[in-house]
Design an enzyme around this catalytic site. Structure first.
Site, mmCIF file in Angstrom:
data_model
loop_
_atom_site.group_PDB
_atom_site.id
_atom_site.type_symbol
_atom_site.label_atom_id
_atom_site.label_comp_id
_atom_site.label_asym_id
_atom_site.label_seq_id
_atom_site.Cartn_x
_atom_site.Cartn_y
_atom_site.Cartn_z
ATOM 1 N N LYS A 1 0.807 -1.222 0.000
ATOM 2 C CA LYS A 1 0.000 0.000 0.000
ATOM 3 C C LYS A 1 0.837 1.267 0.000
ATOM 4 O O LYS A 1 0.485 2.248 -0.663
ATOM 5 C CB LYS A 1 -0.961 0.009 1.195
ATOM 6 C CG LYS A 1 -0.319 0.283 2.543
ATOM 7 C CD LYS A 1 -1.368 0.386 3.615
ATOM 8 C CE LYS A 1 -0.734 0.661 4.976
ATOM 9 N NZ LYS A 1 -0.053 1.978 5.026
ATOM 10 N N THR A 2 1.951 1.268 0.710
ATOM 11 C CA THR A 2 2.799 2.459 0.733
ATOM 12 C C THR A 2 3.361 2.733 -0.654
ATOM 13 O O THR A 2 3.435 3.889 -1.097
ATOM 14 C CB THR A 2 3.942 2.291 1.752
ATOM 15 O OG1 THR A 2 3.396 2.010 3.039
ATOM 16 C CG2 THR A 2 4.778 3.549 1.832
ATOM 17 N N ARG B 1 1.824 -10.470 10.374
ATOM 18 C CA ARG B 1 3.150 -9.854 10.560
ATOM 19 C C ARG B 1 4.248 -10.824 10.112
ATOM 20 O O ARG B 1 5.390 -10.410 9.882
ATOM 21 C CB ARG B 1 3.408 -9.502 12.042
ATOM 22 C CG ARG B 1 2.507 -8.458 12.698
ATOM 23 C CD ARG B 1 2.300 -7.231 11.868
ATOM 24 N NE ARG B 1 1.107 -7.369 11.049
ATOM 25 C CZ ARG B 1 0.831 -6.616 9.987
ATOM 26 N NH1 ARG B 1 1.681 -5.696 9.592
ATOM 27 N NH2 ARG B 1 -0.272 -6.802 9.285
ATOM 28 N N ASP C 1 -3.857 7.854 4.490
ATOM 29 C CA ASP C 1 -3.317 6.525 4.773
ATOM 30 C C ASP C 1 -3.984 5.966 6.029
ATOM 31 O O ASP C 1 -4.395 6.711 6.916
ATOM 32 C CB ASP C 1 -1.800 6.633 4.972
ATOM 33 C CG ASP C 1 -1.120 5.275 5.016
ATOM 34 O OD1 ASP C 1 -1.729 4.288 4.563
ATOM 35 O OD2 ASP C 1 0.034 5.209 5.483
ATOM 36 N N GLU C 2 -4.085 4.646 6.119
ATOM 37 C CA GLU C 2 -4.658 3.958 7.287
ATOM 38 C C GLU C 2 -6.032 4.536 7.649
ATOM 39 O O GLU C 2 -6.320 4.879 8.796
ATOM 40 C CB GLU C 2 -3.715 4.062 8.494
ATOM 41 C CG GLU C 2 -2.312 3.526 8.249
ATOM 42 C CD GLU C 2 -2.245 2.000 8.203
ATOM 43 O OE1 GLU C 2 -3.309 1.358 8.196
ATOM 44 O OE2 GLU C 2 -1.128 1.459 8.164
ATOM 45 N N GLN D 1 -7.718 -4.595 9.579
ATOM 46 C CA GLN D 1 -6.674 -4.175 10.503
ATOM 47 C C GLN D 1 -7.094 -2.961 11.333
ATOM 48 O O GLN D 1 -6.265 -2.200 11.814
ATOM 49 C CB GLN D 1 -5.389 -3.867 9.736
ATOM 50 C CG GLN D 1 -4.820 -5.071 9.008
ATOM 51 C CD GLN D 1 -3.492 -4.786 8.347
ATOM 52 O OE1 GLN D 1 -2.488 -4.530 9.019
ATOM 53 N NE2 GLN D 1 -3.463 -4.825 7.017
#
Length: 805
Positions: free
Chosen positions: A33-34, A630, A225-226, A256
């Site tokens: 995503k980044t 993770r 973002d997020e 998330q």
């Protein structure tokens, strides 16, 4: 095609190329995503959009910095410096500097941090003649903070029936008045607190149309973002800013969303398509991080949530190893198992420390892992919190125990003399220190002879009470063990009571940490009692009494020495090669080669306070999803059958989330009866736990969700109902050995890799050959056939052997 587009997959490219109109990018874990977000900004600029017209909002300064650096690298110029990229708070503070006069604030207003804000709250509470024990600054501040993030001002707060009822039930009916006085005091001081940066910016946009229009025209393209982590204030601000152009791009993953305790609401991302009817949605489902086994497990777990955007992550990565499900007898065994596994993986697969992460639900769980890692000399770093024994509440409590053992310990004395507050202030302490230095005596002696040093009458009474209390604690050392003394200290000083009454997030965490400290002391006492069954030569014996166990000062002093050595470590470089320990919340956005998901037990994970509603339970499941995703190559899921809680050994039911793990991806060989081999249950003094475990279904908490047969299939065979005694415990009387004179060059060898067939020398029993190795990795036992003294079982952790060949 631009070079930067060639590096993207089809879905990523679709997200980057969609310029006009609202866009929601649902970015699954590890889907890049980044990369998509930064490439999209670069593409906007490359397509002629002025950098000054782009607003990109993040949740961390690190993320903002990384985005700018990536964009500069893609474009090959410094134009990215003109972007409005930063956290919500930093960007809004920048704008408010120019617009504050509309709200009556000076442009150079002060920004109060949390400590500043709490200090103002405390001042207001005192000025209103309220009890600051009832209206603790941290509790009141957290209440005000939550209200601001929900866009609830003092007037709305006072008129909200539900909020007023909550305050009444909490015995704090004056919070509305404190809130109002606090806001007025901050305004008078020309200051905004952290939450005001959101609230005041919203008020600016809502109350001043010219300012709203100005920034709507300025920020033609908005990227967030997020997005799943936004709260109501952030949501409303974004809606206002984006209303003119609707070029709003949000990136996030509903799976998330784990920060509801900070005010974040998952509904913001779930209803994006309702807010923008013509929104384009791009699903990033290709995962570049995890193995297929790990990803398939994550997919199956999150499917159990009803409130979500349906998606299924996939990967071209290798299948990878199965997920290891590990059951241990105790939480301490859990720590030892994890440390052993890290050491094994480093040797077998050439991992570095930095490749490992131990993730847990609460900070209090870190103790067992820290101690196990230290014993094995494995470097680690605590993230998102302090090392367990350096946390303030732990150091305060331990200071009481230190002063009981050694009244000359001035540092411990100064730390606790007025904690909790007892009327011995800084002036008194300074005077006592000066008197001690002048007369070359200890500070404690000054307090004992306080009347000789001119203290005021009221202060004298407080000092006398304190001295009597400490002496009464010390008198217990003669007939009470360390745990009994510690519990008494906690009660008599009101430390435990004060922390228990503080229901803020921080207060609950501190209370849990104190309970974990008491658990550690209880375990120490129980361990010393068990060590009484080991002779000085390392052989195991069985005693009918506890004569070998010292109580009081010796045990307490030994415990304090142990934890002092555990915390006496050099400062480590944050970028050093260390194992990472952190809560799952702190791990979001990170990735590791090997991950240990610890403490999968009911009431712990899911947390006992988060299973009252479906929404709460689903957030706990999202936490589990986060911890699974993770991991890149290897994942362990561990849980303990027993864990110390409030000084008692409590049996745990395996987490309900374990039932949701797909069987075909699990390696349960670590979760069966082998977990109990040679454990000698009862080592913590609870011989009735086996009967509870076997009653009503093993592993199901007795009358749980499944039958005993199904539980045995899932969790492994239960241990015998009869308390297990290791085969190497021999209750018969020991014959007196033939004394051996050690060789002149006798030096104890490292027996870590001792093997059958090797010749050894024992200081007491002489020469012999190792015929058998058994026990656990933490407690190895060697059977040695001695030339003169026959066959004996030797505990290698305690015996001294010289390996001859």
């Amino acid at each position: 095609m631009q070079d930067y587009l060639k590096e993207l997959n089809e879905r990523q490219r679709e997200a980057v190329l969609h310029i006009k109109g609202p866009l929601m990018i649902v970015a699954g874990a590890g889907s890049g995503k980044t990369k998509v977000l930064t490439t999209r900004i670069a593409h906007l600029m490359n397509s002629g959009v002025d950098a000054f017209n782009i607003l990109a909002l993040t949740f961390t300064n690190k993320a903002a910095k990384e985005m700018k650096e990536r964009i500069e690298k893609i474009l090959g110029n410094s134009e990215a410096r003109n972007l409005y990229v930063g956290t919500f708070h930093s960007v809004f503070a920048r704008i408010l500097r120019a617009e504050a006069h509309h709200l009556g604030y000076p442009n150079n207003f002060t920004i109060y941090d949390t400590d500043d804000a709490k200090s103002v709250v405390k001042t207001v509470v005192n000025e209103m003649n309220l009890d600051d024990k009832t209206y603790k600054p941290s509790t009141v501040y957290n209440r005000i903070s939550s209200a601001k993030n929900a866009l609830v001002g003092p007037v709305e707060y006072a008129n909200d029936y539900a909020l007023q009822q909550e305050d009444l039930r909490g015995n704090r009916p004056a919070i509305a008045q404190i809130y109002d006085a606090y806001v007025k005091r901050c305004f008078k001081n020309g200051a905004m607190d952290f939450d005001d940066l959101l609230l005041k910016f919203y008020e600016l946009l809502k109350g001043f149309p010219e300012s709203l229009s100005k920034y709507q025209r300025k920020f033609k393209y908005i990227l967030i973002d997020e997005y799943q982590d936004t709260n109501p204030a952030q949501y409303e601000i974004i809606k206002l800013l984006g209303a003119m152009n609707e070029n709003v791009c949000v990136v996030g993953d509903d799976a998330q969303s784990i920060y509801s305790f900070r005010g974040a609401t998952i509904q913001n991302i779930l209803q994006f398509q309702k807010d923008y009817e013509d929104a384009h949605v791009v699903m990033l489902e290709q995962n570049y991080r995890s193995s297929k086994s790990i990803l398939n497990v994550a997919n199956e777990v999150i499917k159990n949530n009803k409130g979500q955007i349906p998606k299924s992550l996939w990967t071209d990565n290798k299948d990878g190893e199965k997920i290891r499900l590990v059951r241990t007898m105790t939480d301490n065994d859990e720590g030892k198992y994890v440390a052993d596994s890290i050491q094994e993986q480093k040797l077998r697969n050439h991992y570095n420390n930095r490749d490992f992460a131990i993730l847990y639900r609460t900070n209090a769980q870190s103790r067992a892992f820290e101690e196990a890692l230290r014993r094995m000399n494995i470097a680690y770093t605590i993230f998102g919190g302090q090392s367990f024994y350096t946390r303030k509440e732990i150091k305060d409590f331990v200071a009481y125990l230190r002063i009981i053992i050694n009244s000359k310990d001035e540092e411990a004395l100064k730390r606790i003399i007025n904690f909790p507050a007892r009327g011995i202030g800084k002036t008194t302490v300074d005077k006592a220190v000066l008197a001690a230095n002048t007369h070359n005596i200890s500070m404690w002696e000054v307090l004992e002879r306080a009347r000789e040093f001119g203290f005021k009458a009221g202060t004298l009474e407080a000092i006398d009470n304190f001295v009597v209390m400490i002496k009464s604690f010390a008198s217990m050392l003669q007939n009470k063990n360390a745990y009994e003394v510690a519990v008494h200290v906690g009660k008599q000083t009101n430390i435990v009571k004060e922390l228990f009454n503080d229901k803020s997030t921080e207060g609950v965490a501190r209370y849990e940490n104190i309970q974990e400290l008491l658990n550690s002391i209880k375990e120490w006492v129980d361990t010393q009692q068990n060590l009484s069954q080991i002779d000085e030569d390392g052989t195991m014996i069985e005693t009918s009494d506890n004569e070998a166990v010292s109580t009081g000062e010796i045990t307490l002093g030994a415990y304090l020495q142990q934890i002092t050595l555990l915390t006496d470590a050099d400062d480590k470089d944050p970028n050093a090669d260390t194992v990472k320990l952190m809560t799952i919340h702190a791990a979001k956005g990170l990735e590791f080669g090997c991950v240990f998901a610890a403490g999968l037990e009911e009431m712990l994970f899911p947390n006992g306070m988060a299973v009252n509603t479906r929404e709460e339970l689903e957030e706990e499941r999202r936490l589990f999803y986060v911890v699974i995703t993770r991991a890149k190559q290897r994942l362990w899921i561990t849980y303990a059958n027993t864990r110390y809680r409030f000084g008692s050994l409590v049996q745990n039911e395996p987490s309900r989330f374990i039932d949701e793990l797909p069987e075909e991806y699990l390696d349960r060989s670590y979760a069966g009866a082998a977990a109990f081999k040679n454990q000698g249950f009862g080592a913590r003094g609870n011989t009735n736990a086996f009967d509870r475990m076997n009653g009503g279904g093993w592993g199901a908490g007795g009358g749980g969700r499944q039958s005993a047969a199904d539980a045995e299939k899932r969790y492994g065979a239960p241990p015998s109902k009869k308390p297990a005694i290791p085969s190497y415990v021999t209750p018969k009387p020991q014959s007196k050995p033939v004394e051996h004179v050690p060789s002149a060059d006798f030096v104890a060898s490292d027996t870590t890799n001792l093997q059958e067939g090797q010749k050894v020398e024992h200081q007491k029993f002489g020469f012999g050959i190792v015929t058998k190795m058994e026990g656990s990795a933490h407690n190895p036992v060697a059977t040695v056939k001695f030339d003169v003294n026959g066959e004996k079982k030797i505990m290698l952790n305690y015996a001294k052997l010289r390996i001859i060949q």
